[in-house]
Design a protein around this motif. Sequence first.
Motif, PDB file in Angstrom:
ATOM      1  N   ASP A 198       1.426   7.201  -2.382  1.00 37.57           N
ATOM      2  CA  ASP A 198       0.944   7.122  -1.004  1.00 37.57           C
ATOM      3  C   ASP A 198       1.434   8.335  -0.219  1.00 37.57           C
ATOM      4  OD1 ASP A 198      -0.478   5.973   1.096  1.00 37.57           O
ATOM      5  OD2 ASP A 198       1.241   4.812   1.807  1.00 37.57           O
TER       6      ASP A 198
ATOM      7  N   HIS B 293       4.429   1.016   0.571  1.00 37.20           N
ATOM      8  CA  HIS B 293       3.023   1.057   0.153  1.00 37.20           C
ATOM      9  C   HIS B 293       2.882   1.499  -1.305  1.00 37.20           C
ATOM     10  CE1 HIS B 293       1.456   1.474   4.579  1.00 37.20           C
ATOM     11  NE2 HIS B 293       2.169   0.382   4.364  1.00 37.20           N
TER      12      HIS B 293
ATOM     13  N   HIS C 182       1.662   9.677   4.047  1.00 34.98           N
ATOM     14  CA  HIS C 182       1.408   9.511   5.483  1.00 34.98           C
ATOM     15  C   HIS C 182       1.853  10.766   6.225  1.00 34.98           C
ATOM     16  CE1 HIS C 182       0.068   5.295   6.005  1.00 34.98           C
ATOM     17  NE2 HIS C 182       0.671   5.130   4.831  1.00 34.98           N
TER      18      HIS C 182
HETATM   19 MG    MG Z   1      -0.033   3.851   3.175  1.00 34.54          MG
END
Ligand code: MG
Length: 173
Positions: free
Chosen positions: A23, A57, A25
Amino acid sequence: MLEQEIRRLIREETRFRTGLGFDVHRLVEGRRLILGGVEIPFERGLEGHSDADVLTHAVMDALLGAAALADIGVHFPDTDLRWKDADSLKLASAVGDLVRQAGYDIEGVDAMVLAQRPKISPHFPAMQANLARALEVRPDQVGVKATTTERLGFPGRGEGMAAMASALLRART
Ligand code: MG
């Protein structure tokens, strides 16, 4: 007899399933930085629909993948207002329930955060404890690590953070 034993052993081996998660961000001003459910003091935080906990995540996707249950985007779509600013540990707890309902026990997860700053290692024990509680496993079944990218790429420039994770599940017999 020997053949039966070999077949039994093969069945035993195929009871294990691995999954991987990844993941990313973006880091922005005016957001809290939450990693593994721990709020880390920093001048910027991760942007996202939920609390943007990139570590949690990645762990969730590793677990879902190991159970062949697709990904968190399918289970918790970012178009759904229920997940707006959601506590990702609560979502991880729901993922733990999903993999158990699918007939698996969580043997272990391991995860790595890619971030240039801030220093993350002082928070490892709290992150392990949070993830272990959410997933209903022991803290020693949850590996949490971090690395810089030697100032290379988007984590190195401080534009964002990434996380990767692996999970091992055992099918209940
Ligand atoms: Mg995420």
